[in-house]
Design a protein around this motif. Structure first.
Motif, mmCIF file in Angstrom:
data_model
loop_
_atom_site.group_PDB
_atom_site.id
_atom_site.type_symbol
_atom_site.label_atom_id
_atom_site.label_comp_id
_atom_site.label_asym_id
_atom_site.label_seq_id
_atom_site.Cartn_x
_atom_site.Cartn_y
_atom_site.Cartn_z
ATOM 1 N N VAL A 66 -6.755 -0.611 0.548
ATOM 2 C CA VAL A 66 -5.341 -0.423 0.115
ATOM 3 C C VAL A 66 -4.899 0.941 0.475
ATOM 4 C CG1 VAL A 66 -4.208 -0.124 -2.404
ATOM 5 C CG2 VAL A 66 -6.200 -1.960 -2.427
ATOM 6 N N TRP A 67 -6.062 2.275 0.350
ATOM 7 C CA TRP A 67 -5.843 2.984 0.199
ATOM 8 C C TRP A 67 -4.441 3.300 2.221
ATOM 9 C CZ3 TRP A 67 -2.943 6.547 -2.019
ATOM 10 C CH2 TRP A 67 -3.847 7.272 -3.716
ATOM 11 N N THR A 68 -5.676 2.645 3.046
ATOM 12 C CA THR A 68 -5.167 2.124 4.190
ATOM 13 C C THR A 68 -3.035 2.133 4.121
ATOM 14 O OG1 THR A 68 -7.380 1.863 4.997
ATOM 15 C CG2 THR A 68 -5.714 1.502 6.189
ATOM 16 N N VAL A 69 -3.524 1.101 3.168
ATOM 17 C CA VAL A 69 -1.827 0.593 3.421
ATOM 18 C C VAL A 69 -0.889 1.837 2.606
ATOM 19 C CG1 VAL A 69 0.322 -1.170 2.692
ATOM 20 C CG2 VAL A 69 -2.564 -1.845 3.671
ATOM 21 N N LEU A 70 -1.159 1.717 1.900
ATOM 22 C CA LEU A 70 -0.995 3.205 1.323
ATOM 23 C C LEU A 70 -0.795 4.795 1.761
ATOM 24 C CD1 LEU A 70 -1.815 3.260 -2.522
ATOM 25 C CD2 LEU A 70 0.125 1.703 -1.284
ATOM 26 N N TYR A 71 -1.696 5.243 2.843
ATOM 27 C CA TYR A 71 -1.221 5.782 3.127
ATOM 28 C C TYR A 71 0.072 6.044 3.990
ATOM 29 C CZ TYR A 71 -5.305 8.633 1.208
ATOM 30 O OH TYR A 71 -5.836 9.789 -0.265
ATOM 31 N N GLY A 72 0.070 4.531 5.475
ATOM 32 C CA GLY A 72 0.642 4.226 5.596
ATOM 33 C C GLY A 72 1.831 4.937 5.129
ATOM 34 N N THR A 73 2.343 4.052 3.984
ATOM 35 C CA THR A 73 3.445 4.073 3.184
ATOM 36 C C THR A 73 4.105 5.659 2.847
ATOM 37 O OG1 THR A 73 2.741 4.005 0.818
ATOM 38 C CG2 THR A 73 3.563 1.645 2.579
ATOM 39 N N ILE A 74 3.438 6.299 2.895
ATOM 40 C CA ILE A 74 3.704 7.909 1.876
ATOM 41 C C ILE A 74 4.279 8.430 3.623
ATOM 42 C CG2 ILE A 74 2.370 9.379 1.658
ATOM 43 C CD1 ILE A 74 -0.186 8.295 -0.109
ATOM 44 N N ALA A 75 3.406 7.999 4.524
ATOM 45 C CA ALA A 75 4.271 8.626 5.888
ATOM 46 C C ALA A 75 5.648 7.584 6.403
ATOM 47 C CB ALA A 75 3.023 7.986 7.193
ATOM 48 N N VAL A 76 4.926 6.768 6.316
ATOM 49 C CA VAL A 76 6.883 6.303 6.702
ATOM 50 C C VAL A 76 7.735 6.787 6.245
ATOM 51 C CG1 VAL A 76 7.889 4.269 7.095
ATOM 52 C CG2 VAL A 76 5.610 4.369 8.018
ATOM 53 N N ALA A 77 8.031 7.261 4.097
ATOM 54 C CA ALA A 77 8.536 7.359 3.434
ATOM 55 C C ALA A 77 9.026 8.878 3.296
ATOM 56 C CB ALA A 77 8.321 7.421 1.815
ATOM 57 N N TYR A 151 2.632 3.134 -4.093
ATOM 58 C CA TYR A 151 1.722 4.375 -4.387
ATOM 59 C C TYR A 151 1.589 4.821 -5.434
ATOM 60 C CZ TYR A 151 -0.298 8.830 -3.323
ATOM 61 O OH TYR A 151 -0.554 10.487 -2.916
ATOM 62 N N THR A 152 2.731 4.939 -6.481
ATOM 63 C CA THR A 152 3.016 5.745 -7.650
ATOM 64 C C THR A 152 2.271 4.855 -8.473
ATOM 65 O OG1 THR A 152 4.879 6.072 -7.454
ATOM 66 C CG2 THR A 152 4.773 5.999 -9.904
ATOM 67 N N ALA A 153 2.512 3.432 -8.484
ATOM 68 C CA ALA A 153 1.507 2.331 -9.509
ATOM 69 C C ALA A 153 -0.067 1.849 -9.586
ATOM 70 C CB ALA A 153 2.295 0.840 -8.999
ATOM 71 N N TRP A 154 -0.491 2.360 -8.511
ATOM 72 C CA TRP A 154 -1.643 2.708 -8.377
ATOM 73 C C TRP A 154 -2.170 3.625 -8.449
ATOM 74 C CZ3 TRP A 154 -5.485 -0.654 -6.612
ATOM 75 C CH2 TRP A 154 -6.184 -0.399 -5.874
ATOM 76 N N VAL A 155 -1.465 5.044 -8.078
ATOM 77 C CA VAL A 155 -2.127 6.311 -8.612
ATOM 78 C C VAL A 155 -2.229 6.224 -10.285
ATOM 79 C CG1 VAL A 155 -1.674 8.689 -8.952
ATOM 80 C CG2 VAL A 155 -1.389 7.557 -6.295
ATOM 81 N N ALA A 156 -1.565 5.563 -10.836
ATOM 82 C CA ALA A 156 -1.001 5.365 -12.361
ATOM 83 C C ALA A 156 -2.141 4.603 -12.241
ATOM 84 C CB ALA A 156 0.065 4.337 -12.805
ATOM 85 N N PHE A 157 -2.785 3.140 -12.014
ATOM 86 C CA PHE A 157 -4.027 2.694 -12.301
ATOM 87 C C PHE A 157 -5.405 3.215 -11.833
ATOM 88 C CE2 PHE A 157 -6.730 -0.086 -10.430
ATOM 89 C CZ PHE A 157 -7.735 -0.515 -11.822
#
Length: 170
Positions: A66-77, A151-157
């Motif tokens: 999960v974090w592997t995908v999320l870190y990629g989306t953080i960078a792309v954003a 990412y926001t949803a995952w951090v809230a969870f």
């Protein structure tokens, strides 16, 4: 001729500000945060399994993918904001940097220091910074804000899980 109306914050004006090298740098920064977290949580699997957890806690093996995908989306954003903004993106990217720093702090607090209360404070601050980042990104580049929603949803969870683990293990 009049300019078309609409969301000018998402318009591309002039040449892109940030090319592929910037994306590579942002990816490197995000995955460096992941690597530091991995080092801080070297025994995380054992620690996580030993903790009392709520019934809804995911298995430990799920966090890495999960974090592997999320870190990629953080960078792309972040890259999309830099690439599409015609200037004025300093606040948005400062917020992006703050949320990434808070993200970096969480894993050592939770796993290395076993400071579940401090980790919860950190993740709450992360959620606030991340929400502000999404709002700022939404004004600059809507797609960048949308990329941060999982990412926001995952951090809230994760915040709810952190609180539950803290309460169960105090």
């Amino acid at each position: 001729m009049a300019e078309p109306s609409g969301d000018r914050g998402n318009e591309v004006t002039g040449p892109p500000r940030a090319g592929w090298p910037t994306l590579v740098l942002l990816l490197a920064a995000c995955y460096a945060v992941a690597a530091v977290g991995g080092l801080a949580a070297a025994d995380a699997g054992q620690t996580y399994w030993a903790l009392a957890k709520p019934s809804w806690a995911p298995p430990g093996w799920l966090f890495g993918p999960v974090w592997t995908v999320l870190y990629g989306t953080i960078a792309v954003a972040g890259w999309l904001v830099l690439r599409r903004s015609a200037g004025g993106h300093a606040v948005a990217m400062t917020l992006w940097s703050v949320q990434l720093a808070l993200n970096l702090a969480w894993t050592p607090l939770f796993f290395a220091a076993d400071a579940y209360g401090l980790a919860f404070v950190d993740i709450c601050l992360l959620l606030v910074a991340l929400t502000a980042t999404v709002a700022a990104f939404g004004r600059r580049q809507r797609a960048a804000a949308v990329l941060l929603l999982p990412y926001t949803a995952w951090v809230a969870f994760a915040a709810a899980l952190n609180l539950s683990i803290w309460l169960l293990n105090t």
